[in-house]
Design a protein around this motif. Structure first.
Motif, PDB file in Angstrom:
ATOM      1  N   LEU A   1       0.858  -1.185   0.000  1.00 54.92           N
ATOM      2  CA  LEU A   1       0.000   0.000   0.000  1.00 54.92           C
ATOM      3  C   LEU A   1       0.894   1.236   0.000  1.00 54.92           C
ATOM      4  O   LEU A   1       1.687   1.439   0.918  1.00 54.92           O
ATOM      5  N   ASN A   2       0.813   2.016  -1.068  1.00 54.84           N
ATOM      6  CA  ASN A   2       1.565   3.263  -1.155  1.00 54.84           C
ATOM      7  C   ASN A   2       0.641   4.420  -0.823  1.00 54.84           C
ATOM      8  O   ASN A   2      -0.493   4.468  -1.308  1.00 54.84           O
ATOM      9  N   LEU A   3       1.166   5.334  -0.005  1.00 55.26           N
ATOM     10  CA  LEU A   3       0.323   6.393   0.541  1.00 55.26           C
ATOM     11  C   LEU A   3       1.011   7.741   0.391  1.00 55.26           C
ATOM     12  O   LEU A   3       2.234   7.842   0.487  1.00 55.26           O
ATOM     13  N   ASN A   4       0.207   8.769   0.139  1.00 55.43           N
ATOM     14  CA  ASN A   4       0.752  10.121   0.078  1.00 55.43           C
ATOM     15  C   ASN A   4      -0.368  11.107   0.396  1.00 55.43           C
ATOM     16  O   ASN A   4      -1.545  10.732   0.396  1.00 55.43           O
ATOM     17  N   SER A   5       0.002  12.345   0.688  1.00 54.98           N
ATOM     18  CA  SER A   5      -1.006  13.395   0.795  1.00 54.98           C
ATOM     19  C   SER A   5      -0.577  14.515  -0.129  1.00 54.98           C
ATOM     20  O   SER A   5       0.583  14.959  -0.077  1.00 54.98           O
ATOM     21  N   ILE A   6      -1.474  14.955  -1.007  1.00 55.05           N
ATOM     22  CA  ILE A   6      -1.109  16.031  -1.938  1.00 55.05           C
ATOM     23  C   ILE A   6      -1.721  17.372  -1.524  1.00 55.05           C
ATOM     24  O   ILE A   6      -1.767  18.302  -2.308  1.00 55.05           O
ATOM     25  N   GLY A   7      -2.184  17.442  -0.265  1.00 58.99           N
ATOM     26  CA  GLY A   7      -2.625  18.715   0.290  1.00 58.99           C
ATOM     27  C   GLY A   7      -3.934  19.233  -0.280  1.00 58.99           C
ATOM     28  O   GLY A   7      -4.665  18.497  -0.954  1.00 58.99           O
ATOM     29  N   CYS A   8      -4.207  20.497  -0.004  1.00 57.99           N
ATOM     30  CA  CYS A   8      -5.492  21.092  -0.419  1.00 57.99           C
ATOM     31  C   CYS A   8      -5.229  22.411  -1.143  1.00 57.99           C
ATOM     32  O   CYS A   8      -4.085  22.781  -1.357  1.00 57.99           O
ATOM     33  N   ASN A   9      -6.284  23.109  -1.465  1.00 55.28           N
ATOM     34  CA  ASN A   9      -6.129  24.383  -2.189  1.00 55.28           C
ATOM     35  C   ASN A   9      -5.296  25.399  -1.412  1.00 55.28           C
ATOM     36  O   ASN A   9      -4.699  26.297  -1.988  1.00 55.28           O
ATOM     37  N   ALA A  10      -5.277  25.253  -0.071  1.00 57.65           N
ATOM     38  CA  ALA A  10      -4.528  26.222   0.736  1.00 57.65           C
ATOM     39  C   ALA A  10      -3.025  25.958   0.657  1.00 57.65           C
ATOM     40  O   ALA A  10      -2.231  26.890   0.541  1.00 57.65           O
ATOM     41  N   CYS A  11      -2.623  24.702   0.750  1.00 56.45           N
ATOM     42  CA  CYS A  11      -1.181  24.435   0.833  1.00 56.45           C
ATOM     43  C   CYS A  11      -0.550  23.975  -0.485  1.00 56.45           C
ATOM     44  O   CYS A  11       0.668  24.007  -0.632  1.00 56.45           O
ATOM     45  N   ARG A  12      -1.362  23.550  -1.432  1.00 58.44           N
ATOM     46  CA  ARG A  12      -0.756  22.999  -2.647  1.00 58.44           C
ATOM     47  C   ARG A  12      -0.014  24.051  -3.495  1.00 58.44           C
ATOM     48  O   ARG A  12       1.041  23.738  -4.058  1.00 58.44           O
ATOM     49  N   PRO A  13      -0.526  25.302  -3.606  1.00 57.88           N
ATOM     50  CA  PRO A  13       0.187  26.267  -4.458  1.00 57.88           C
ATOM     51  C   PRO A  13       1.670  26.422  -4.090  1.00 57.88           C
ATOM     52  O   PRO A  13       2.533  26.448  -4.987  1.00 57.88           O
ATOM     53  N   ALA A  14       1.973  26.488  -2.802  1.00 58.48           N
ATOM     54  CA  ALA A  14       3.381  26.653  -2.399  1.00 58.48           C
ATOM     55  C   ALA A  14       4.191  25.428  -2.804  1.00 58.48           C
ATOM     56  O   ALA A  14       5.341  25.533  -3.249  1.00 58.48           O
ATOM     57  N   TYR A  15       3.565  24.275  -2.662  1.00 62.46           N
ATOM     58  CA  TYR A  15       4.258  23.047  -3.061  1.00 62.46           C
ATOM     59  C   TYR A  15       4.516  23.052  -4.571  1.00 62.46           C
ATOM     60  O   TYR A  15       5.614  22.736  -5.029  1.00 62.46           O
ATOM     61  N   LEU A  16       3.487  23.435  -5.331  1.00 61.24           N
ATOM     62  CA  LEU A  16       3.634  23.439  -6.789  1.00 61.24           C
ATOM     63  C   LEU A  16       4.729  24.415  -7.226  1.00 61.24           C
ATOM     64  O   LEU A  16       5.492  24.114  -8.146  1.00 61.24           O
ATOM     65  N   ASP A  17       4.819  25.562  -6.536  1.00 64.11           N
ATOM     66  CA  ASP A  17       5.886  26.527  -6.856  1.00 64.11           C
ATOM     67  C   ASP A  17       7.246  25.892  -6.663  1.00 64.11           C
ATOM     68  O   ASP A  17       8.147  26.023  -7.496  1.00 64.11           O
ATOM     69  N   SER A  18       7.373  25.187  -5.558  1.00 66.37           N
ATOM     70  CA  SER A  18       8.653  24.566  -5.243  1.00 66.37           C
ATOM     71  C   SER A  18       8.982  23.466  -6.271  1.00 66.37           C
ATOM     72  O   SER A  18      10.125  23.330  -6.718  1.00 66.37           O
ATOM     73  N   LEU A  19       7.952  22.713  -6.630  1.00 70.08           N
ATOM     74  CA  LEU A  19       8.126  21.642  -7.610  1.00 70.08           C
ATOM     75  C   LEU A  19       8.548  22.234  -8.959  1.00 70.08           C
ATOM     76  O   LEU A  19       9.454  21.735  -9.630  1.00 70.08           O
ATOM     77  N   LYS A  20       7.889  23.335  -9.295  1.00 73.53           N
ATOM     78  CA  LYS A  20       8.172  23.993 -10.577  1.00 73.53           C
ATOM     79  C   LYS A  20       9.615  24.485 -10.629  1.00 73.53           C
ATOM     80  O   LYS A  20      10.312  24.287 -11.623  1.00 73.53           O
ATOM     81  N   SER A  21      10.047  25.066  -9.545  1.00 72.30           N
ATOM     82  CA  SER A  21      11.406  25.609  -9.603  1.00 72.30           C
ATOM     83  C   SER A  21      12.433  24.468  -9.595  1.00 72.30           C
ATOM     84  O   SER A  21      13.456  24.548 -10.266  1.00 72.30           O
ATOM     85  N   TYR A  22      12.133  23.366  -8.914  1.00 72.78           N
ATOM     86  CA  TYR A  22      13.034  22.206  -8.945  1.00 72.78           C
ATOM     87  C   TYR A  22      13.127  21.655 -10.368  1.00 72.78           C
ATOM     88  O   TYR A  22      14.220  21.457 -10.908  1.00 72.78           O
ATOM     89  N   TYR A  23      11.978  21.431 -10.984  1.00 70.35           N
ATOM     90  CA  TYR A  23      11.968  20.842 -12.330  1.00 70.35           C
ATOM     91  C   TYR A  23      12.528  21.804 -13.378  1.00 70.35           C
ATOM     92  O   TYR A  23      13.113  21.371 -14.372  1.00 70.35           O
ATOM     93  N   SER A  24      12.350  23.104 -13.151  1.00 67.84           N
ATOM     94  CA  SER A  24      12.900  24.078 -14.103  1.00 67.84           C
ATOM     95  C   SER A  24      14.414  23.937 -14.201  1.00 67.84           C
ATOM     96  O   SER A  24      15.007  24.122 -15.259  1.00 67.84           O
ATOM     97  N   ARG A  25      15.016  23.587 -13.074  1.00 68.78           N
ATOM     98  CA  ARG A  25      16.471  23.426 -13.072  1.00 68.78           C
ATOM     99  C   ARG A  25      16.896  22.205 -13.900  1.00 68.78           C
ATOM    100  O   ARG A  25      18.052  22.070 -14.256  1.00 68.78           O
ATOM    101  N   HIS A  26      15.953  21.290 -14.137  1.00 68.39           N
ATOM    102  CA  HIS A  26      16.270  20.067 -14.902  1.00 68.39           C
ATOM    103  C   HIS A  26      15.591  20.063 -16.264  1.00 68.39           C
ATOM    104  O   HIS A  26      15.518  19.027 -16.917  1.00 68.39           O
ATOM    105  N   LYS A  27      15.116  21.229 -16.678  1.00 67.77           N
ATOM    106  CA  LYS A  27      14.270  21.332 -17.868  1.00 67.77           C
ATOM    107  C   LYS A  27      14.879  20.644 -19.095  1.00 67.77           C
ATOM    108  O   LYS A  27      14.194  19.933 -19.834  1.00 67.77           O
ATOM    109  N   GLU A  28      16.186  20.862 -19.287  1.00 63.26           N
ATOM    110  CA  GLU A  28      16.843  20.330 -20.492  1.00 63.26           C
ATOM    111  C   GLU A  28      16.754  18.814 -20.564  1.00 63.26           C
ATOM    112  O   GLU A  28      16.740  18.231 -21.648  1.00 63.26           O
ATOM    113  N   SER A  29      16.722  18.143 -19.428  1.00 58.02           N
ATOM    114  CA  SER A  29      16.719  16.668 -19.433  1.00 58.02           C
ATOM    115  C   SER A  29      15.313  16.075 -19.504  1.00 58.02           C
ATOM    116  O   SER A  29      15.162  14.873 -19.681  1.00 58.02           O
ATOM    117  N   LEU A  30      14.290  16.903 -19.331  1.00 59.15           N
ATOM    118  CA  LEU A  30      12.915  16.366 -19.272  1.00 59.15           C
ATOM    119  C   LEU A  30      12.401  15.929 -20.646  1.00 59.15           C
ATOM    120  O   LEU A  30      12.829  16.463 -21.666  1.00 59.15           O
TER     121      LEU A  30
END
Ligand code: AMP
Length: 418
Positions: free
Chosen positions: A160-189
């Motif tokens: 059983l794999n489990l995660n929490s992806i948060g709600c409308n209140a906390c997800r935007p900050a997470y998505l920003d962080s995810l975006k900036s992480y992936y932006s650094r790897h953009k060329e390899s995506l």
């Protein structure tokens, strides 16, 4: 020669034993947990799925069977079961019932996918939804229900794999962080992920491309960004799962392929396999969906499991399923008068609730008895010319190989006793 369309299959009689076994275990579980059955149409207004599943998802972008009907309405063959159930909840005013409303379905699902083992264009899902309460105990109940189903089916070695992806209140900050992480790897995506980076950041974690997969390993984790409410919810859920003795692994890459999830997401996979295409079942919480579909704000949680994948795993793990019921009595006859008697008797047996079968077509007695053997019946009744004259029949117990002659008017009472 016509063939079943690509990605679909016939469920032949010899496979039906697996299917009825799985469906029976699923409906038994629902009875045990007091979930009620709901059936929704095979097709819906296309907008229902676009709105709920999300425009940028694989399902909506590439996999829906959508077409304009003769009246000009755009309709879609059901690509998943949750949105139709929520549509029905709102449409039929189920918010006025005692909450949560607990429903389950078994339904054909249609997705235009690249067919491979365990991935079809038409498959079947059993799913359960608990609508109308935000208590994490309900998330635990849904997970417990899925877990118990697999145990009751005899499946072993599941994770059983489990995660929490948060709600409308906390997800935007997470998505920003995810975006900036992936932006650094953009060329390899991969090309898809470069697009996801702009449009659907969460889906980046879902990519099966090996390079994207390895990049995702170091990606920021949603559970590190949860607001207090989501963190408490997740904390309580994991506590309840421990209480219930259900083992789980935290999986920060698990986001599920549909946009409507909030907080809890989970998937159950056979041991040793990773990646979304091998999950046997999955689900999560979707607290905004009912409101999105025009209802009052109504929290909900649910799961779905693929019946084909369950059957594949039952076979792989060599789980013995109970056989499909075979007829109890085979009636063999010789001659025209005996045939009339046989037709009458078969009908009388069926009236008495005893399953009975005969091969018509006036075959030889030898060929009929061979067929009786192959049908694995418990008894064979043989009526020949002599028996017609003496108003008797020969009753053979197939397992014991014993036979006796009995009066024909005693056949039903005698077989009813057995
Ligand atoms: P999903 O809604 O994609 O999470 O699907 C729920 C479950 O349905 C999965 O865990 C699988 O067991 C099954 N499933 C999903 N897509 C397919 C498919 N294309 N073919 C067969 N089973 C599927």
């Amino acid at each position: 020669m016509y063939r079943a369309p690509r990605g679909t299959s016939d469920i032949l009689p010899h496979e039906q034993g697996y299917w009825s076994f799985v469906k029976k275990k699923a409906s038994d579980i629902c009875e045990l947990y007091v979930y009620q059955r709901i059936d929704t149409p095979v097709f819906e207004d296309a907008r229902l799925f676009v709105r709920s599943i999300g425009e940028e998802t694989d399902i909506v972008e590439k996999e829906m069977y959508s077409f304009e009907d003769k009246g000009g309405d755009l309709i879609t063959l059901r690509p998943e079961g949750t949105a139709p159930v929520c549509r029905a909840y709102v449409e039929h005013g189920m918010q006025t019932l005692p909450q949560p409303v607990k429903l389950y379905y078994m339904a054909a699902i249609f997705r235009y996918e690249r067919p491979q083992a365990g991935r079809y264009r038409q498959h079947h899902q059993f799913g359960a939804e608990a609508i109308g309460d935000s208590d994490p105990a309900l998330d635990a109940e849904i997970i417990d229900m899925a877990w118990r189903l697999y145990i009751n089916l005899g499946l072993k070695e599941l994770t059983l794999n489990l995660n929490s992806i948060g709600c409308n209140a906390c997800r935007p900050a997470y998505l920003d962080s995810l975006k900036s992480y992936y932006s650094r790897h953009k060329e390899s995506l991969c090309a898809d992920c470069r697009r996801r980076l702009l449009k659907n950041t969460l889906r980046l974690l879902d990519c099966k491309n090996p390079t994207c997969l390895s990049i995702s390993e170091q990606a920021p984790r949603s559970i590190d960004f949860l607001c207090q409410e989501c963190a408490e919810h997740f904390d309580k859920l994991t506590g309840y799962l421990k209480l219930l003795g259900i083992p789980f692994s935290l999986s920060h890459r698990l986001v599920r392929g549909l946009d409507y999830y909030t907080k809890t997401v989970f998937e159950i996979t056979p041991e040793g396999e990773t990646g979304a295409q091998v999950a046997i079942g999955g689900g999560g919480r979707y607290d905004n969906l009912i409101e999105q579909l025009g209802g009052k704000p109504t929290p909900a949680v649910g799961f779905a499991t693929g019946i084909e994948r369950i059957v594949l795993n039952l076979k792989k793990q060599q789980v013995a399923v109970t056989d499909t019921p075979t007829p109890s009595v085979f009636i063999a006859y010789l001659g025209n008068e005996a045939k009339k008697k046989a037709i009458e008797l078969i009908s009388q047996l069926r009236n008495a609730g005893i399953s009975a079968v005969g091969t018509f077509g006036d075959r030889s007695l030898k060929s009929q008895l061979k067929q009786a053997d192959a049908s694995k019946v418990r008894y064979t009744l043989i009526i020949g010319e002599d028996e017609v004259k003496s108003k008797t029949a020969v009753l053979r117990n197939m397992a014991k190989g014993e036979q006796q002659t009995i009066p024909i008017d005693r056949v039903i009472t005698s077989l009813s006793k057995h």
